[in-house]
Design a protein around this motif. Structure first.
Motif, mmCIF file in Angstrom:
data_model
loop_
_atom_site.group_PDB
_atom_site.id
_atom_site.type_symbol
_atom_site.label_atom_id
_atom_site.label_comp_id
_atom_site.label_asym_id
_atom_site.label_seq_id
_atom_site.Cartn_x
_atom_site.Cartn_y
_atom_site.Cartn_z
ATOM 1 N N MET A 1 -17.334 14.560 -58.838
ATOM 2 C CA MET A 1 -18.586 14.767 -59.547
ATOM 3 C C MET A 1 -19.071 16.193 -59.324
ATOM 4 N N THR A 2 -19.779 16.685 -60.303
ATOM 5 C CA THR A 2 -20.367 18.012 -60.222
ATOM 6 C C THR A 2 -21.737 17.965 -60.882
ATOM 7 N N GLN A 3 -22.389 19.088 -60.917
ATOM 8 C CA GLN A 3 -23.692 19.183 -61.568
ATOM 9 C C GLN A 3 -23.813 20.547 -62.208
ATOM 10 N N GLY A 4 -24.818 20.685 -63.045
ATOM 11 C CA GLY A 4 -25.026 21.959 -63.707
ATOM 12 C C GLY A 4 -26.291 21.960 -64.533
ATOM 13 N N VAL A 5 -26.388 22.985 -65.351
ATOM 14 C CA VAL A 5 -27.570 23.145 -66.197
ATOM 15 C C VAL A 5 -27.113 23.519 -67.602
ATOM 16 N N TYR A 73 -26.909 29.223 -76.347
ATOM 17 C CA TYR A 73 -26.949 28.346 -75.183
ATOM 18 C C TYR A 73 -25.967 28.796 -74.112
ATOM 19 N N GLU A 74 -26.201 28.256 -72.923
ATOM 20 C CA GLU A 74 -25.276 28.428 -71.813
ATOM 21 C C GLU A 74 -25.145 27.094 -71.099
ATOM 22 N N VAL A 75 -23.957 26.827 -70.637
ATOM 23 C CA VAL A 75 -23.697 25.687 -69.773
ATOM 24 C C VAL A 75 -23.161 26.268 -68.474
ATOM 25 N N VAL A 76 -23.811 25.925 -67.380
ATOM 26 C CA VAL A 76 -23.376 26.373 -66.063
ATOM 27 C C VAL A 76 -22.986 25.135 -65.275
ATOM 28 N N GLN A 77 -21.784 25.167 -64.712
ATOM 29 C CA GLN A 77 -21.286 24.039 -63.926
ATOM 30 C C GLN A 77 -20.981 24.524 -62.521
#
Length: 165
Positions: A1-5, A73-77
């Motif tokens: 599992m990971t997380q991001g914004v 947009y940006e997705v950071v993981q």
């Protein structure tokens, strides 16, 4: 599992429900995003959505928004013990930029990527070519385009969503 914004830096108001639907499809939970006016442009909204999910979640979020050509947009993981972190940046003019990141969020370039930059620069016989190649490899054109939109979001509260596995 990971997380991001997921950072939606700018989106036309009409696309807000479509973005929520796309993010919800990836996260497998209903998504209601708290939208705010984007002061940089007329009739634009901005939002931030924190998420938790499997290691492919960041890539899936970036892909789900890919066809929305008017959205910045940006997705950071975040990195995990098993995998590097990642960042996807997208602007209408430049398309999507992807980079692997380390635990501190720094972009990581592979040896092959750097060698490719060097080879392309050498072929041009232009003294500034290597700098331009490395600038692109580091995502600087995307950063320049997004910077004004990022500043408009400083101080915005975040809400975490977690995908149940």
């Amino acid at each position: 599992m990971t997380q991001g914004v997921l950072y939606i830096h700018s989106a036309p108001r009409a696309l807000a429900p479509h973005i929520e639907w796309a993010a919800g499809g990836v996260l497998d939970v209903p998504v209601r995003i708290q939208w705010r006016e984007q002061p940089v442009g007329r009739n634009l909204l901005r939002a931030e959505l924190t998420w938790r999910g499997r290691e492919e979640t960041g890539a899936r979020l970036a892909s789900a928004l890919r066809g929305m050509d008017e959205v910045r947009y940006e997705v950071v993981q975040d990195a995990t013990p098993k995998a590097d972190g990642a960042r996807w940046s997208c602007t209408p003019e430049l398309g999507i930029f992807f980079a692997a990141t380390d635990r501190a969020g720094n972009i990581v370039l592979t040896e092959d990527h750097v060698r490719g930059c060097m080879e392309r620069a050498a072929a041009t016989r232009d003294p500034g070519a290597l700098q331009r190649e490395l600038s692109t490899a580091l995502g600087e054109p995307w950063d320049e385009d997004l910077e004004i939109y990022r500043h408009a979001g400083e101080g915005v509260a975040m809400r975490w969503l977690q995908r149940v596995v």
